[in-house]
Design a protein around this motif. Structure first.
Motif, PDB file in Angstrom:
ATOM      1  N   GLY A  28      29.489  22.783  33.905  1.00  0.00           N
ATOM      2  CA  GLY A  28      28.730  23.166  34.952  1.00  0.00           C
ATOM      3  C   GLY A  28      28.929  24.750  35.396  1.00  0.00           C
ATOM      4  N   HIS A  29      30.033  25.257  34.926  1.00  0.00           N
ATOM      5  CA  HIS A  29      30.472  26.756  35.424  1.00  0.00           C
ATOM      6  C   HIS A  29      29.557  27.730  34.520  1.00  0.00           C
ATOM      7  CE1 HIS A  29      34.135  26.280  37.671  1.00  0.00           C
ATOM      8  NE2 HIS A  29      33.302  25.154  38.033  1.00  0.00           N
ATOM      9  N   THR A  30      28.683  28.673  35.324  1.00  0.00           N
ATOM     10  CA  THR A  30      27.952  29.335  34.443  1.00  0.00           C
ATOM     11  C   THR A  30      28.587  30.735  34.206  1.00  0.00           C
ATOM     12  OG1 THR A  30      27.019  30.777  36.746  1.00  0.00           O
ATOM     13  CG2 THR A  30      25.951  28.635  36.033  1.00  0.00           C
ATOM     14  N   ALA A  31      29.722  31.194  34.799  1.00  0.00           N
ATOM     15  CA  ALA A  31      30.404  32.281  34.494  1.00  0.00           C
ATOM     16  C   ALA A  31      31.471  32.091  33.561  1.00  0.00           C
ATOM     17  CB  ALA A  31      30.501  33.214  35.735  1.00  0.00           C
ATOM     18  N   LEU A  32      31.916  32.831  32.633  1.00  0.00           N
ATOM     19  CA  LEU A  32      33.017  32.602  31.954  1.00  0.00           C
ATOM     20  C   LEU A  32      33.534  34.045  31.560  1.00  0.00           C
ATOM     21  CD1 LEU A  32      33.604  30.239  28.770  1.00  0.00           C
ATOM     22  CD2 LEU A  32      34.249  32.809  28.656  1.00  0.00           C
ATOM     23  N   TYR A  33      35.128  34.110  31.645  1.00  0.00           N
ATOM     24  CA  TYR A  33      35.707  35.465  31.637  1.00  0.00           C
ATOM     25  C   TYR A  33      36.949  35.104  30.498  1.00  0.00           C
ATOM     26  CZ  TYR A  33      33.488  36.364  36.322  1.00  0.00           C
ATOM     27  OH  TYR A  33      32.720  36.416  37.155  1.00  0.00           O
ATOM     28  N   TRP A  34      37.196  36.232  29.985  1.00  0.00           N
ATOM     29  CA  TRP A  34      38.470  36.392  29.181  1.00  0.00           C
ATOM     30  C   TRP A  34      39.355  37.478  29.729  1.00  0.00           C
ATOM     31  CZ3 TRP A  34      40.166  33.146  25.123  1.00  0.00           C
ATOM     32  CH2 TRP A  34      39.151  32.541  24.485  1.00  0.00           C
ATOM     33  N   TYR A  35      40.750  37.136  29.826  1.00  0.00           N
ATOM     34  CA  TYR A  35      41.483  38.202  30.288  1.00  0.00           C
ATOM     35  C   TYR A  35      42.980  38.046  29.418  1.00  0.00           C
ATOM     36  CZ  TYR A  35      39.429  37.684  34.858  1.00  0.00           C
ATOM     37  OH  TYR A  35      38.393  37.691  35.904  1.00  0.00           O
ATOM     38  N   ARG A  36      43.660  39.052  29.376  1.00  0.00           N
ATOM     39  CA  ARG A  36      44.718  39.158  28.539  1.00  0.00           C
ATOM     40  C   ARG A  36      45.783  39.384  29.331  1.00  0.00           C
ATOM     41  NH1 ARG A  36      44.826  43.428  23.510  1.00  0.00           N
ATOM     42  NH2 ARG A  36      45.141  45.086  25.354  1.00  0.00           N
ATOM     43  N   GLN A  37      47.055  38.913  29.006  1.00  0.00           N
ATOM     44  CA  GLN A  37      48.319  39.110  29.864  1.00  0.00           C
ATOM     45  C   GLN A  37      49.469  39.461  28.820  1.00  0.00           C
ATOM     46  OE1 GLN A  37      49.875  35.765  32.040  1.00  0.00           O
ATOM     47  NE2 GLN A  37      50.852  37.049  33.631  1.00  0.00           N
ATOM     48  N   SER A  38      50.051  40.799  29.020  1.00  0.00           N
ATOM     49  CA  SER A  38      50.945  41.192  27.962  1.00  0.00           C
ATOM     50  C   SER A  38      51.896  41.794  28.868  1.00  0.00           C
ATOM     51  CB  SER A  38      50.304  42.175  27.277  1.00  0.00           C
ATOM     52  OG  SER A  38      49.658  43.431  27.774  1.00  0.00           O
TER      53      SER A  38
END
Lengths: 113, 112
Positions: A28-38
């Protein structure tokens, strides 16, 4: 599922290989994000999908990175010809809509040998 | 890119004490969120405060926001060993731009 699911949890691969990372957002979540942690860069935004709109790709570091979201649900982040500097934890998040908290998966720890 | 900075970078306190950490940011925001990250795990959402709010509470957590100073603080009262984690603030700009910009984080160690 109850939360954002990412797979694999860990990925070790040789420099030059392609990798695919998967994210299954909260239903049901319409928004999706990708992040990177380095270690050197902290947490940084990569790409954002909202409904049927064109994705915001402004955070992708190079053209070796791409992502797609099929059917408005599952997303795959693909890194081609991996380099050692791609080693990081890749985090996926989703939210119900504008102004709502983003909920994160446990991430994929990517190690490039 | 990093939106701002958090202060202090690391904090060590005794169980039962309060922990306060601060976050500063550079540009106008719509929402500010605080997250907790336990080692090797994903981010857990703690509190979201909107730009027109000044203070918010959730259990032992208190968040303040001062938009004139572009800063926020997170207070954890009566800390427990389980509060040991890294804490991050994150901001979005709103207006169809909800991607988060994160601070560098504060690592909190609560000693039993």
């Amino acid at each position: 599922g109850a939360g954002v699911s990412q797979s694999p949890s860990n990925k070790v691969t040789e420099k030059g290989k392609d990798v695919e990372l998967r994210c299954d957002p909260i239903s049901g979540h319409t928004a999706l994000y990708w992040y990177r942690q380095s270690l050197g860069q902290g947490l940084e935004f990569l790409i954002y999908f909202q409904g049927n709109s064109a994705p915001d790709k402004s955070g992708l570091p190079s053209d070796r990175f791409s992502a797609e979201r099929t059917g408005g649900s599952v997303s795959t982040l693909t890194i081609q010809r991996t380099q050692q500097e791609d080693s990081a934890v890749y985090l996926c998040a989703s939210h119900r809509g504008p102004g709502q908290p983003q909920h994160f998966g446990d991430g994929t720890r990517l190690s490039i040998l | 890119s990093q939106q701002g900075e958090e202060d202090p970078q690391a904090l060590s306190i005794q169980e039962g004490e309060n922990a306060t950490m601060n976050c500063s940011y550079k540009t106008s925001i719509n929402n500010l969120q605080w997250y907790r990250q336990n080692s090797g795990r994903g981010l857990v959402h703690l509190i979201l405060i909107r730009s027109n709010e000044r203070e918010k509470h959730s259990g032992r957590l208190r968040v303040t926001l001062d938009t004139s100073k572009k800063s926020s603080s997170l207070l954890i009262t009566a800390s427990r060993a389980a509060d040991t984690a890294s804490y991050f603030c994150a901001t979005d700009k709103g207006s169809n731009d909800y991607k988060l910009s994160f601070g560098a984080g504060t690592t909190v160690t609560v000693r039993a």
